[in-house]
Design an enzyme around this catalytic site. Structure first.
Site, PDB file in Angstrom:
ATOM      1  N   VAL A 140      -3.992   9.412  24.806  1.00  0.00           N
ATOM      2  CA  VAL A 140      -4.621   8.554  23.800  1.00  0.00           C
ATOM      3  C   VAL A 140      -3.449   8.188  22.888  1.00  0.00           C
ATOM      4  O   VAL A 140      -3.023   8.976  22.056  1.00  0.00           O
ATOM      5  CB  VAL A 140      -5.755   9.276  23.050  1.00  0.00           C
ATOM      6  CG1 VAL A 140      -6.309   8.400  21.937  1.00  0.00           C
ATOM      7  CG2 VAL A 140      -6.861   9.683  24.018  1.00  0.00           C
ATOM      8  N   PRO A 141      -2.872   6.991  23.093  1.00  0.00           N
ATOM      9  CA  PRO A 141      -1.515   6.689  22.616  1.00  0.00           C
ATOM     10  C   PRO A 141      -1.372   6.407  21.122  1.00  0.00           C
ATOM     11  O   PRO A 141      -1.073   5.293  20.696  1.00  0.00           O
ATOM     12  CB  PRO A 141      -1.128   5.477  23.457  1.00  0.00           C
ATOM     13  CG  PRO A 141      -2.427   4.782  23.717  1.00  0.00           C
ATOM     14  CD  PRO A 141      -3.437   5.878  23.859  1.00  0.00           C
ATOM     15  N   CYS A 142      -1.516   7.451  20.327  1.00  0.00           N
ATOM     16  CA  CYS A 142      -1.337   7.309  18.883  1.00  0.00           C
ATOM     17  C   CYS A 142       0.112   6.964  18.524  1.00  0.00           C
ATOM     18  O   CYS A 142       0.365   6.418  17.452  1.00  0.00           O
ATOM     19  CB  CYS A 142      -1.793   8.567  18.162  1.00  0.00           C
ATOM     20  SG  CYS A 142      -1.124  10.104  18.802  1.00  0.00           S
ATOM     21  N   HIS A 143       1.036   7.218  19.439  1.00  0.00           N
ATOM     22  CA  HIS A 143       2.444   6.887  19.179  1.00  0.00           C
ATOM     23  C   HIS A 143       2.680   5.376  19.150  1.00  0.00           C
ATOM     24  O   HIS A 143       3.716   4.932  18.679  1.00  0.00           O
ATOM     25  CB  HIS A 143       3.351   7.537  20.239  1.00  0.00           C
ATOM     26  CG  HIS A 143       3.105   7.079  21.631  1.00  0.00           C
ATOM     27  ND1 HIS A 143       2.075   7.597  22.411  1.00  0.00           N
ATOM     28  CD2 HIS A 143       3.726   6.153  22.399  1.00  0.00           C
ATOM     29  CE1 HIS A 143       2.100   7.007  23.595  1.00  0.00           C
ATOM     30  NE2 HIS A 143       3.080   6.125  23.607  1.00  0.00           N
TER      31      HIS A 143
END
Length: 180
Positions: A140-143
């Site tokens: 879950v690409p919070c970056h």
């Protein structure tokens, strides 16, 4: 619950994943305190790839997550295909995490854009807070969320990790597990 450690490339911290009842429940960097983040009552017993039994569905899923992480770091995977359990969050957090999941590979957005994506354009600070509580880092690409001015912003695992992940997605870094 199956807890598995994953040796991250590029001198990044070890990752820890948790699979439960056929879903990935958490994936976090070992430098993040798991007990505090996931309300664990005791330190879990961690498995390695060699410990996995391929007749157990959760073990098979844990192996699949590791395989897909290897492919991601090698620049061969742009999207993950594993069932996720986001139920540990509030309804608002879950809404933010689902929006994060829709950010395309090698693209970044601002917290304000993230807030607009969930139809709450003034809730960018709340979105940033929910972003920081994402239980499934990287997948879950919070970056991929950066500051409105284009600067990298923060990252729960540390700015250095965020820079590496964005570098992998730009094609600047590729990991060949066979050469390590």
């Amino acid at each position: 619950m199956v807890y598995l450690t994953y040796e991250s490339p590029f001198d990044l911290p070890m990752m820890v994943l948790c699979v439960h009842e056929g879903r990935l429940r958490s994936l976090h960097w070992q430098n993040e305190p798991a007990q505090a983040r996931f309300n664990l009552s005791a330190e879990p017993s961690y498995l390695t790839l060699q410990d996995l039994k391929l007749d157990d569905a959760d073990h098979v899923l844990a192996h699949k997550v590791v395989t897909q992480l290897d492919e991601y770091f090698a620049g061969k995977r742009r999207a993950f295909d594993v069932p996720l359990d986001l139920s540990c969050g509030t309804p608002f957090q879950q809404q933010v995490w689902r929006a994060l999941y829709s950010i395309p590979y090698n693209e970044t957005i601002s917290y304000k854009t993230l807030a607009t994506m969930i139809d709450k354009p003034t809730a960018y600070r709340a979105c940033a807070n929910a972003n920081g509580k994402n239980p499934i880092s990287l997948i879950v690409p919070c970056h991929r969320v950066i500051a409105a001015d284009g600067s990298i912003g923060g990252y729960t695992g540390g700015i250095e990790i965020k820079e590496v992940l964005l570098g992998v997605e730009k094609g600047e870094l590729k990991y060949d597990k066979s050469s390590s």
